[in-house]
Design a protein around this motif. Structure first.
Motif, PDB file in Angstrom:
ATOM      1  N   GLY A 229       0.802  -1.219   0.000  1.00 21.99           N
ATOM      2  CA  GLY A 229       0.000   0.000   0.000  1.00 21.99           C
ATOM      3  C   GLY A 229       0.835   1.268   0.000  1.00 21.99           C
ATOM      4  O   GLY A 229       0.427   2.288   0.566  1.00 21.99           O
ATOM      5  N   VAL A 230       2.001   1.206  -0.660  1.00 22.12           N
ATOM      6  CA  VAL A 230       2.871   2.378  -0.735  1.00 22.12           C
ATOM      7  C   VAL A 230       2.891   2.896  -2.167  1.00 22.12           C
ATOM      8  O   VAL A 230       2.267   2.312  -3.064  1.00 22.12           O
ATOM      9  N   HIS A 231       3.625   3.994  -2.381  1.00 24.68           N
ATOM     10  CA  HIS A 231       3.609   4.635  -3.690  1.00 24.68           C
ATOM     11  C   HIS A 231       4.831   4.302  -4.547  1.00 24.68           C
ATOM     12  O   HIS A 231       4.773   4.442  -5.769  1.00 24.68           O
ATOM     13  N   ASN A 232       5.932   3.904  -3.913  1.00 24.71           N
ATOM     14  CA  ASN A 232       7.133   3.669  -4.692  1.00 24.71           C
ATOM     15  C   ASN A 232       8.080   2.761  -3.912  1.00 24.71           C
ATOM     16  O   ASN A 232       7.814   2.387  -2.769  1.00 24.71           O
ATOM     17  N   ARG A 233       9.206   2.430  -4.529  1.00 27.12           N
ATOM     18  CA  ARG A 233      10.161   1.507  -3.932  1.00 27.12           C
ATOM     19  C   ARG A 233      10.841   2.107  -2.702  1.00 27.12           C
ATOM     20  O   ARG A 233      11.214   1.375  -1.784  1.00 27.12           O
TER      21      ARG A 233
END
Length: 264
Positions: A229-233
């Motif tokens: 549920g995050v936006h990027n690495r």
């Protein structure tokens, strides 16, 4: 956005068994539009005149209306977890279509039993078959048959019997003991990749360390980001390190922040 490749103007025999092939559409869903080589597309045009090929990088493309009717949806095996969620709705919107998985590198697959258990999928098609064998397998699937390569079934049987795992040996990942539930949803391979991301490795180095293709690493990263549920690495790596810090250290006392484990 899906790209369309119409093969109906190719003058060649279009016989599947003894029945001329009617105009239909094949939808291929992969990481990008280069997931199928131009040579293979040309071979399909010669083998299956009247078959229109559409290529997309999004599963949502399968909800579109197709003319001619959609006959087969061929999905990259790395997208199988997303396919589990979409498959029932896709088949309701495309009642005349069947689902199959394709893969280019068997080492990219973590769990063959899981692949074979993907709901609504009846065929698994390797992309590295000899061309005439690949076209014969595709012909079988298009007329309603099922195709599973013998090597895949042998690997499945070996694993079920406690034999060697299909993949090349890889070091175990660090335990995911952080409070975020998404960690528990990560596969073994996804945990390994996330560990290397947290250590600052780029995709090319991760691929080399785990003997994967960069394409496969990108697919796994997409799944990791979605599950956490995050936006990027970067956010995924931060959660990983926070998870390590949240567990008691084996040495150095409670709450000490351990270093990410090193992989050989």
């Amino acid at each position: 956005m899906a790209s369309m490749i119409d093969t109906s103007d190719v003058a060649a025999s279009a016989v599947l068994g003894t029945v001329p092939m009617r105009r239909r559409t094949l939808l291929i869903i992969g990481d990008d539009e280069d997931c199928v080589s131009r040579n293979l597309l040309h071979a399909m045009a010669l083998e299956f005149p009247g078959l229109r090929v559409s290529i997309s990088s999004e599963l949502e493309a399968a909800y579109q209306r197709f003319d001619p009717q959609l006959a087969l949806i061929l999905v990259d095996v790395a997208l199988r977890e997303d396919l589990r969620e979409h498959a029932p709705a896709i088949l309701r919107s495309q009642p005349g279509a069947s689902l199959a998985l394709f893969f280019s590198d068997e080492r990219a697959v973590v769990d063959w039993p899981d692949v074979l258990g993907t709901p609504f999928v009846r065929s698994v098609l390797p992309m590295n078959l000899r061309l005439d064998v690949w076209l014969a397998a595709m012909r079988l699937i298009l007329i309603g048959g099922d195709y599973l390569p013998f090597a895949l079934l042998g690997a499945f049987a070996s694993r079920a019997a406690g034999g060697a795992v299909l993949e090349r040996s890889a070091p175990p990942p660090a335990p995911m003991l952080g409070p975020r539930p998404g960690f528990r949803d990560l596969t073994l391979r996804e945990q390994q990749i996330l560990e290397l991301v947290a250590r600052g490795r780029q995709n090319k180095l991760i691929a080399a360390a785990l003997d994967l293709s960069e394409h496969t690493v990108k697919i796994h990263l997409h799944n990791i980001i979605r599950k956490l549920g995050v936006h990027n690495r970067t956010e995924a790596a931060r959660l990983y390190l926070d998870g390590l810090a949240a567990r008691p250290a084996a040495r150095g006392g409670e709450g000490a922040r351990p270093e990410p484990p090193l992989m050989p």
